[in-house]
Design an enzyme around this catalytic site. Structure first.
Site, PDB file in Angstrom:
ATOM      1  N   ASP A  55     -12.780  28.361  88.349  1.00  0.00           N
ATOM      2  CA  ASP A  55     -12.568  27.552  87.348  1.00  0.00           C
ATOM      3  C   ASP A  55     -12.030  28.697  86.062  1.00  0.00           C
ATOM      4  OD1 ASP A  55     -12.667  26.071  85.040  1.00  0.00           O
ATOM      5  OD2 ASP A  55     -14.750  25.301  85.085  1.00  0.00           O
ATOM      6  N   TYR A 163      -0.805  18.446  74.886  1.00  0.00           N
ATOM      7  CA  TYR A 163      -0.077  19.688  75.634  1.00  0.00           C
ATOM      8  C   TYR A 163       0.728  20.426  74.844  1.00  0.00           C
ATOM      9  CZ  TYR A 163       2.592  20.973  79.918  1.00  0.00           C
ATOM     10  OH  TYR A 163       3.462  21.632  80.927  1.00  0.00           O
ATOM     11  N   LYS A 167       0.740  24.460  74.777  1.00  0.00           N
ATOM     12  CA  LYS A 167       1.521  25.427  75.176  1.00  0.00           C
ATOM     13  C   LYS A 167       2.257  26.019  74.130  1.00  0.00           C
ATOM     14  CE  LYS A 167       1.447  24.505  79.806  1.00  0.00           C
ATOM     15  NZ  LYS A 167       1.074  25.601  80.538  1.00  0.00           N
ATOM     16  N   THR A 198       6.211  18.277  90.692  1.00  0.00           N
ATOM     17  CA  THR A 198       5.001  18.952  91.119  1.00  0.00           C
ATOM     18  C   THR A 198       4.129  17.513  90.815  1.00  0.00           C
ATOM     19  OG1 THR A 198       4.335  19.407  89.035  1.00  0.00           O
ATOM     20  CG2 THR A 198       5.389  21.057  90.349  1.00  0.00           C
TER      21      THR A 198
HETATM   22  N1  LIG Z   1       5.470  20.514  86.331  1.00  0.00           N
HETATM   23  C1  LIG Z   1       6.181  20.695  85.340  1.00  0.00           C
HETATM   24  O1  LIG Z   1       7.001  19.765  84.908  1.00  0.00           O
HETATM   25  C2  LIG Z   1       6.032  21.864  84.756  1.00  0.00           C
HETATM   26  C3  LIG Z   1       6.765  22.009  83.548  1.00  0.00           C
HETATM   27  C4  LIG Z   1       6.510  23.111  82.748  1.00  0.00           C
HETATM   28  C5  LIG Z   1       5.333  23.874  82.745  1.00  0.00           C
HETATM   29  N2  LIG Z   1       4.404  23.428  83.848  1.00  0.00           N
HETATM   30  C6  LIG Z   1       3.331  24.236  83.865  1.00  0.00           C
HETATM   31  O2  LIG Z   1       2.965  25.158  85.093  1.00  0.00           O
HETATM   32  C7  LIG Z   1       1.672  25.056  85.299  1.00  0.00           C
HETATM   33  C8  LIG Z   1       1.627  24.598  86.761  1.00  0.00           C
HETATM   34  O3  LIG Z   1       1.948  23.153  86.809  1.00  0.00           O
HETATM   35  P1  LIG Z   1       2.050  22.349  88.014  1.00  0.00           P
HETATM   36  O4  LIG Z   1       3.286  21.479  87.843  1.00  0.00           O
HETATM   37  O5  LIG Z   1       2.320  23.040  89.141  1.00  0.00           O
HETATM   38  O6  LIG Z   1       0.936  21.488  87.985  1.00  0.00           O
HETATM   39  P2  LIG Z   1      -0.160  21.114  88.984  1.00  0.00           P
HETATM   40  O7  LIG Z   1      -0.971  20.147  88.643  1.00  0.00           O
HETATM   41  O8  LIG Z   1       0.899  20.756  90.506  1.00  0.00           O
HETATM   42  O9  LIG Z   1      -1.078  22.357  89.402  1.00  0.00           O
HETATM   43  C9  LIG Z   1      -2.131  22.654  88.316  1.00  0.00           C
HETATM   44  C10 LIG Z   1      -3.046  23.337  89.062  1.00  0.00           C
HETATM   45  O10 LIG Z   1      -4.125  23.913  88.177  1.00  0.00           O
HETATM   46  C11 LIG Z   1      -5.585  23.660  88.859  1.00  0.00           C
HETATM   47  N3  LIG Z   1      -6.591  23.579  87.676  1.00  0.00           N
HETATM   48  C12 LIG Z   1      -6.615  22.529  86.989  1.00  0.00           C
HETATM   49  N4  LIG Z   1      -7.664  23.026  86.004  1.00  0.00           N
HETATM   50  C13 LIG Z   1      -8.092  24.269  86.643  1.00  0.00           C
HETATM   51  C14 LIG Z   1      -9.048  24.957  86.136  1.00  0.00           C
HETATM   52  N5  LIG Z   1      -9.840  24.679  85.229  1.00  0.00           N
HETATM   53  N6  LIG Z   1      -9.339  26.270  87.026  1.00  0.00           N
HETATM   54  C15 LIG Z   1      -8.450  26.397  88.087  1.00  0.00           C
HETATM   55  N7  LIG Z   1      -7.377  25.573  88.388  1.00  0.00           N
HETATM   56  C16 LIG Z   1      -7.185  24.804  87.687  1.00  0.00           C
HETATM   57  C17 LIG Z   1      -5.283  22.281  89.408  1.00  0.00           C
HETATM   58  O11 LIG Z   1      -6.312  21.895  90.458  1.00  0.00           O
HETATM   59  C18 LIG Z   1      -3.714  22.355  90.211  1.00  0.00           C
HETATM   60  O12 LIG Z   1      -3.691  22.842  91.404  1.00  0.00           O
HETATM   61  C19 LIG Z   1       0.933  24.331  84.314  1.00  0.00           C
HETATM   62  O13 LIG Z   1       0.449  25.342  83.443  1.00  0.00           O
HETATM   63  C20 LIG Z   1       1.993  23.502  83.615  1.00  0.00           C
HETATM   64  O14 LIG Z   1       1.481  23.027  82.433  1.00  0.00           O
HETATM   65  C21 LIG Z   1       4.620  22.560  84.577  1.00  0.00           C
END
Ligand SMILES: NC(=O)c1ccc[n+]([C@@H]2O[C@H](COP(=O)([O-])OP(=O)(O)OC[C@H]3O[C@@H](n4cnc5c(N)ncnc54)[C@H](O)[C@@H]3O)[C@@H](O)[C@H]2O)c1
Length: 428
Positions: A55, A163, A167, A198
């Site tokens: 976590d 969000y 960020k 994702t």
């Molecule tokens: N998907 C997008 O469009 C996008 C765009 C820009 C940035 N991001 C960023 O990229 C990163 C990954 O996003 P993603 O799309 O892979 O999301 P996702 O939801 O697929 O993955 C996020 C992961 O973080 C884990 N998580 C959540 N809380 C947690 C905690 N307290 N401790 C440990 N793990 C935890 C979740 O279990 C999940 O597996 C994020 O920071 C997101 O904000 C995503």
């Protein structure tokens, strides 16, 4: 972390020959699944995948993960901080759910800081790595930390203040960590994708079915990014190929290099310095960086026995040097304004990149473009980077002056709010 982006990065590292990958996630099942998948793709015969529950909002949990990684692999070369939460309760900022704000703060912001702190402690103790590239060897540092920012690190989208705020905070943290850890050979960067295909975006589309149409309209390529396209950028950003990339308050400017000459025994010119400056100082609430290119303690300068080189290397000057000179490069983040201030010196100011406004205490102002120069003769003044989206760079050469009187009044140095920035330097 093994959500959509984290999972894809883990697989990419395995497929590119990594010795080992730690996949740590709140969702342990997903971490295990990714670990098994990565083993199928790994090309390094010694490859090992370690799946761990974590976590990130709990420093003790992060410390446990880091200890397990070090015990298994001996060192941590790259850390990709991609754990994050998505918006569950969209609302305008004035009605934003406070519990949700708190959740974003704990996971996206503090979670990333917890990872940076635990991982950098280990990286600081590691040997510097070297690589040989096209026959030449170079150091590539002790480790790389890469944070997942977002286009929400720069702009706002309606109803997701939680969000956007997290960020934006993450970018500030990245810039500061980059600056603080550069001296240990640890690079810190963030990548900022827009939408990536994702589970996080799947959930966003469920809450807003118009999102795919919006993406088609506003994304230049008219499509969402694939996670593997993000993983490729992550591989580059953590690999030795990006060994000179690290976050900076003005991170869209290239690092300026400094070349110093001297003489060989025959009196011929040689280069003895090739670096990016001797003393760096973050200023204006983390929104500007001063880079001392050179300073001398006297004028004329005594260059015998390279005395001047030793002085410039060992002494970080105040705003100017009594009887001497300073050449200072300042990078300003977009839109940044300095406080009003006066150094008792002649300041030659040259715009290197960007557009700047020079304001005087009388209210007079001038706009300056690249190549424009100011000769500031001890006036109270301030600088503003006029561009809200791009960083700007100025070079200042400061020469000492004799006391200046206007009528009966002695004009004195007045650093205003900049005084604090130089408080720890002798003779600021
Ligand atoms: N998907 C997008 O469009 C996008 C765009 C820009 C940035 N991001 C960023 O990229 C990163 C990954 O996003 P993603 O799309 O892979 O999301 P996702 O939801 O697929 O993955 C996020 C992961 O973080 C884990 N998580 C959540 N809380 C947690 C905690 N307290 N401790 C440990 N793990 C935890 C979740 O279990 C999940 O597996 C994020 O920071 C997101 O904000 C995503």
């Amino acid at each position: 972390m093994v959500g959509g982006i984290g999972r894809e990065c883990s697989l990419a590292y395995a497929a590119e020959g990594a010795r080992g990958v730690v996949m740590a996630d709140l969702n342990y099942e997903a971490a295990l699944d990714t670990a098994h998948e990565s083993e199928k793709l790994a090309i390094n015969p010694k490859y090992k995948a370690l799946a761990l529950p974590i976590d990130v909002s709990d420093p003790a949990s992060v410390a446990k993960m880091v200890a397990a990684a070090v015990e298994t692999f001996g060192r941590i070369d790259y850390s990709v901080n991609s754990a994050g939460v998505g918006v569950q309760k969209p609302a305008p900022a004035d009605e934003a759910d406070l519990d949700e704000m708190n959740r974003f703060w704990k996971v996206n912001v503090m979670g990333t800081l917890n990872c940076i702190q635990a991982v950098s402690k280990v990286m600081k103790r590691q040997e510097v790595k070297t690589i040989t590239n096209r026959g030449r060897m170079r150091e590539v540092g002790r480790g790389v930390i890469l944070n997942l920012g977002s286009c929400s690190s720069f702009m706002a989208t309606p109803h997701i203040v939680q969000y956007t705020t997290s960020k934006h905070a993450l970018m500030g943290m990245t810039k500061n960590a980059a600056l603080d850890l550069a001296q240990y050979g640890i690079r810190v960067n963030a990548i900022c994708p827009s939408w990536v295909d994702t589970p996080m975006v799947d959930a966003a589309i469920e809450g807003n079915p118009d999102l795919p149409k919006l993406m088609k309209t506003i994304i230049p390529m008219s499509r969402i990014a694939k996670p593997e396209e993000i993983a490729d950028v992550v591989l580059f950003m953590t690999s030795p190929r990006s060994s000179y990339v690290t976050g900076f308050p003005a991170n869209d400017l290239r690092h300026a290099r400094r070349f110093i000459t001297s003489h060989n025994g025959k009196g011929e010119g040689i280069f003895i310095g090739d670096d990016d400056g001797a003393h760096h100082r973050v200023m204006v609430n983390g929104n500007a960086v001063a880079n001392i290119i050179y300073s001398t303690k006297s004028n004329p300068v005594d260059m015998n026995d390279e005395k001047d080189i030793a002085y410039a290397k060992n002494t970080e000057p105040g705003i100017h040097v009594a009887d001497g000179s300073v050449a200072r490069l300042i990078d300003f983040a977009p839109g940044v304004e300095s406080p009003f201030h006066r150094a008792m010196s002649i300041d030659y100011g040259i715009v290197v990149e960007g557009t700047f406004e020079l304001s005087l205490d009388s209210g007079e102002k001038k706009i300056m473009f690249p190549g424009d120069m100011s000769v500031n003769r001890g006036t109270m003044h301030k600088w503003r980077n006029c561009d809200q989206h791009r960083s700007g760079r100025m070079l200042f050469i400061l020469l000492d002056v004799t006391p200046l009187k206007i009528g009966e009044k002695l004009i004195e140095q007045d650093l205003g709010d900049l005084a604090g920035e130089y408080a720890d330097i002798e003779n600021p």
